[in-house]
Every structure is written in C-alpha cells, then in structure tokens.
Design a protein around this motif. Sequence first.
Motif, PDB file in Angstrom:
ATOM      1  N   ALA A 126       0.847  -1.195   0.000  1.00 18.38           N
ATOM      2  CA  ALA A 126       0.000   0.000   0.000  1.00 18.38           C
ATOM      3  C   ALA A 126       0.880   1.242   0.000  1.00 18.38           C
ATOM      4  CB  ALA A 126      -0.915   0.004   1.217  1.00 18.38           C
ATOM      5  N   ASP A 127       0.450   2.267  -0.727  1.00 22.87           N
ATOM      6  CA  ASP A 127       1.214   3.504  -0.846  1.00 22.87           C
ATOM      7  C   ASP A 127       0.290   4.687  -0.583  1.00 22.87           C
ATOM      8  OD1 ASP A 127       3.510   5.008  -1.399  1.00 22.87           O
ATOM      9  OD2 ASP A 127       2.919   5.275  -3.502  1.00 22.87           O
ATOM     10  N   PRO A 128       0.569   5.469   0.426  1.00 26.90           N
ATOM     11  CA  PRO A 128       1.781   5.423   1.239  1.00 26.90           C
ATOM     12  C   PRO A 128       1.652   4.431   2.402  1.00 26.90           C
ATOM     13  CG  PRO A 128       0.510   7.340   1.875  1.00 26.90           C
ATOM     14  CD  PRO A 128      -0.246   6.662   0.750  1.00 26.90           C
ATOM     15  N   ASN A 129       2.733   3.803   2.711  1.00 28.66           N
ATOM     16  CA  ASN A 129       2.875   2.959   3.889  1.00 28.66           C
ATOM     17  C   ASN A 129       4.369   2.910   4.208  1.00 28.66           C
ATOM     18  OD1 ASN A 129       3.018   1.006   5.877  1.00 28.66           O
ATOM     19  ND2 ASN A 129       1.508  -0.344   4.929  1.00 28.66           N
ATOM     20  N   PRO A 130       4.899   4.018   4.741  1.00 27.74           N
ATOM     21  CA  PRO A 130       6.351   4.101   4.932  1.00 27.74           C
ATOM     22  C   PRO A 130       6.923   3.014   5.836  1.00 27.74           C
ATOM     23  CG  PRO A 130       5.245   6.022   5.893  1.00 27.74           C
ATOM     24  CD  PRO A 130       4.210   5.229   5.153  1.00 27.74           C
ATOM     25  N   ARG A 131       6.194   2.581   6.828  1.00 29.98           N
ATOM     26  CA  ARG A 131       6.713   1.534   7.715  1.00 29.98           C
ATOM     27  C   ARG A 131       6.922   0.229   6.948  1.00 29.98           C
ATOM     28  NH1 ARG A 131       6.942   1.008  13.171  1.00 29.98           N
ATOM     29  NH2 ARG A 131       7.344  -1.110  13.862  1.00 29.98           N
ATOM     30  N   ALA A 132       5.914  -0.186   6.196  1.00 28.76           N
ATOM     31  CA  ALA A 132       6.033  -1.423   5.421  1.00 28.76           C
ATOM     32  C   ALA A 132       7.097  -1.280   4.334  1.00 28.76           C
ATOM     33  CB  ALA A 132       4.688  -1.795   4.805  1.00 28.76           C
ATOM     34  N   GLN A 133       7.134  -0.147   3.658  1.00 30.38           N
ATOM     35  CA  GLN A 133       8.120   0.059   2.604  1.00 30.38           C
ATOM     36  C   GLN A 133       9.538   0.010   3.167  1.00 30.38           C
ATOM     37  OE1 GLN A 133       6.772   3.603   0.562  1.00 30.38           O
ATOM     38  NE2 GLN A 133       4.986   2.537  -0.255  1.00 30.38           N
ATOM     39  N   ALA A 134       9.760   0.575   4.348  1.00 30.20           N
ATOM     40  CA  ALA A 134      11.074   0.506   4.998  1.00 30.20           C
ATOM     41  C   ALA A 134      11.410  -0.931   5.381  1.00 30.20           C
ATOM     42  CB  ALA A 134      11.115   1.420   6.220  1.00 30.20           C
ATOM     43  N   THR A 140      13.166  -3.490  -3.507  1.00 26.17           N
ATOM     44  CA  THR A 140      13.190  -2.099  -3.970  1.00 26.17           C
ATOM     45  C   THR A 140      12.014  -1.878  -4.917  1.00 26.17           C
ATOM     46  OG1 THR A 140      14.662  -2.652  -5.815  1.00 26.17           O
ATOM     47  CG2 THR A 140      15.699  -1.864  -3.776  1.00 26.17           C
ATOM     48  N   PRO A 141      11.491  -0.646  -4.967  1.00 23.59           N
ATOM     49  CA  PRO A 141      10.382  -0.375  -5.893  1.00 23.59           C
ATOM     50  C   PRO A 141      10.874  -0.535  -7.334  1.00 23.59           C
ATOM     51  CG  PRO A 141      11.003   1.606  -4.664  1.00 23.59           C
ATOM     52  CD  PRO A 141      11.874   0.507  -4.192  1.00 23.59           C
ATOM     53  N   ASP A 142      10.042  -1.098  -8.180  1.00 24.11           N
ATOM     54  CA  ASP A 142      10.440  -1.284  -9.577  1.00 24.11           C
ATOM     55  C   ASP A 142       9.724  -0.322 -10.517  1.00 24.11           C
ATOM     56  OD1 ASP A 142       7.874  -2.358  -9.858  1.00 24.11           O
ATOM     57  OD2 ASP A 142       8.543  -4.200 -10.819  1.00 24.11           O
ATOM     58  N   GLY A 143       9.003   0.645  -9.956  1.00 22.45           N
ATOM     59  CA  GLY A 143       8.335   1.655 -10.781  1.00 22.45           C
ATOM     60  C   GLY A 143       6.913   1.319 -11.170  1.00 22.45           C
ATOM     61  N   HIS A 144       6.443   0.130 -10.850  1.00 20.02           N
ATOM     62  CA  HIS A 144       5.066  -0.245 -11.177  1.00 20.02           C
ATOM     63  C   HIS A 144       4.138   0.085 -10.010  1.00 20.02           C
ATOM     64  CE1 HIS A 144       7.154  -2.557 -14.245  1.00 20.02           C
ATOM     65  NE2 HIS A 144       6.001  -2.560 -14.906  1.00 20.02           N
ATOM     66  N   SER A 145       2.960   0.562 -10.352  1.00 24.16           N
ATOM     67  CA  SER A 145       1.952   0.833  -9.333  1.00 24.16           C
ATOM     68  C   SER A 145       0.583   0.510  -9.909  1.00 24.16           C
ATOM     69  CB  SER A 145       2.019   2.293  -8.864  1.00 24.16           C
ATOM     70  OG  SER A 145       1.740   3.165  -9.926  1.00 24.16           O
ATOM     71  N   LYS A 146      -0.370   0.379  -9.003  1.00 29.48           N
ATOM     72  CA  LYS A 146      -1.758   0.156  -9.420  1.00 29.48           C
ATOM     73  C   LYS A 146      -2.653   0.803  -8.379  1.00 29.48           C
ATOM     74  CE  LYS A 146      -1.864  -4.547  -7.495  1.00 29.48           C
ATOM     75  NZ  LYS A 146      -2.066  -5.960  -7.816  1.00 29.48           N
ATOM     76  N   ALA A 147      -3.823   1.181  -8.809  1.00 29.37           N
ATOM     77  CA  ALA A 147      -4.762   1.831  -7.898  1.00 29.37           C
ATOM     78  C   ALA A 147      -6.132   1.191  -8.038  1.00 29.37           C
ATOM     79  CB  ALA A 147      -4.851   3.320  -8.191  1.00 29.37           C
ATOM     80  N   GLY A 148      -6.715   0.902  -6.897  1.00 27.08           N
ATOM     81  CA  GLY A 148      -8.076   0.404  -6.851  1.00 27.08           C
ATOM     82  C   GLY A 148      -8.965   1.496  -6.289  1.00 27.08           C
ATOM     83  N   VAL A 162      -7.353   1.874  -2.503  1.00 27.88           N
ATOM     84  CA  VAL A 162      -5.930   1.814  -2.160  1.00 27.88           C
ATOM     85  C   VAL A 162      -5.059   1.910  -3.409  1.00 27.88           C
ATOM     86  CG1 VAL A 162      -5.793  -0.716  -2.245  1.00 27.88           C
ATOM     87  CG2 VAL A 162      -4.220   0.539  -0.783  1.00 27.88           C
ATOM     88  N   ARG A 163      -3.921   2.563  -3.237  1.00 29.71           N
ATOM     89  CA  ARG A 163      -2.888   2.605  -4.278  1.00 29.71           C
ATOM     90  C   ARG A 163      -1.764   1.710  -3.785  1.00 29.71           C
ATOM     91  NH1 ARG A 163       1.805   5.930  -5.709  1.00 29.71           N
ATOM     92  NH2 ARG A 163       1.937   5.883  -7.971  1.00 29.71           N
ATOM     93  N   GLU A 164      -1.150   0.941  -4.696  1.00 28.26           N
ATOM     94  CA  GLU A 164      -0.072   0.046  -4.322  1.00 28.26           C
ATOM     95  C   GLU A 164       1.136   0.247  -5.229  1.00 28.26           C
ATOM     96  OE1 GLU A 164      -1.736  -4.095  -2.956  1.00 28.26           O
ATOM     97  OE2 GLU A 164      -2.782  -3.429  -4.779  1.00 28.26           O
ATOM     98  N   ARG A 165       2.325   0.025  -4.650  1.00 24.73           N
ATOM     99  CA  ARG A 165       3.583   0.035  -5.398  1.00 24.73           C
ATOM    100  C   ARG A 165       4.182  -1.361  -5.313  1.00 24.73           C
ATOM    101  NH1 ARG A 165       7.485   4.396  -3.130  1.00 24.73           N
ATOM    102  NH2 ARG A 165       8.668   3.809  -4.963  1.00 24.73           N
ATOM    103  N   ARG A 166       4.788  -1.792  -6.407  1.00 29.24           N
ATOM    104  CA  ARG A 166       5.420  -3.110  -6.413  1.00 29.24           C
ATOM    105  C   ARG A 166       6.896  -2.974  -6.004  1.00 29.24           C
ATOM    106  NH1 ARG A 166       4.927  -6.586 -11.718  1.00 29.24           N
ATOM    107  NH2 ARG A 166       6.546  -5.162 -12.438  1.00 29.24           N
TER     108      ARG A 166
END
Length: 101
Positions: free
Chosen positions: A62-70, A78-86, A89-93
């Motif tokens: 989920a984006d933003p979710n700095p705790r999970a991303q850290a 590492t993020p690969d530049g792909h994202s999707k939004a429902g 929620v917005r998510e980053r891969r």
Amino acid sequence: MAEVDGAVIGIAMSGPSQDPDATWGWQLFLLYVDAAHHGSGAGAALLNTVLHAHEAAAVWVADPNPRAQAFYGKHGFTPDGHSKAGPDVRERRFVRGPGTA
C-alpha cells in the motif's frame, strides 16, 4: 503463523507470482504482524519462513505505507516503478532479485 504464548500475532503467505511481467518466481501475498509486536523480529521471521532469504520475489505494498516500505527495503526489496490503484488503495510493487531496478 507467528505466536506468543499461544496467541497468534502474525501471519504470512506467498506463492507463485501472479504478475504477467514477472522475472521472479515468487510473490509475497500477505505479511501482517499485530502492532503491539512491531519491531520484535516476528515480521522478519515470517518473511523468511515463506520466502527463502535471497529468493527473487515481489510484493505489492500500500502507498503510502512508509513503515512497510522501509521493512521491505531492509530485506532487499526495492520499488520497480510499477503501481496500481483500486477504489480504496494505491499500491507500489517492490521486488528482490531479478527485475530489481
């Protein structure tokens, strides 16, 4: 599943990647640790139970979710530049291994 004194404090699940553009074999579908146990090592233990330590894999976060991303960054994702939004929620891969940006 992670337990403390017989109580479930976390769960994780992985399986073959569902992403059609995957260059990795595995995907982390779920990793949840009760907030009272954040920082206890339970998350890392669960991650290492469902994915081998240096296995190529991806996870949608989920984006933003700095705790999970850290957390995932600490474990080689590492993020690969792909994202999707429902609708809610917005998510980053994030990927580890082949496909890592």
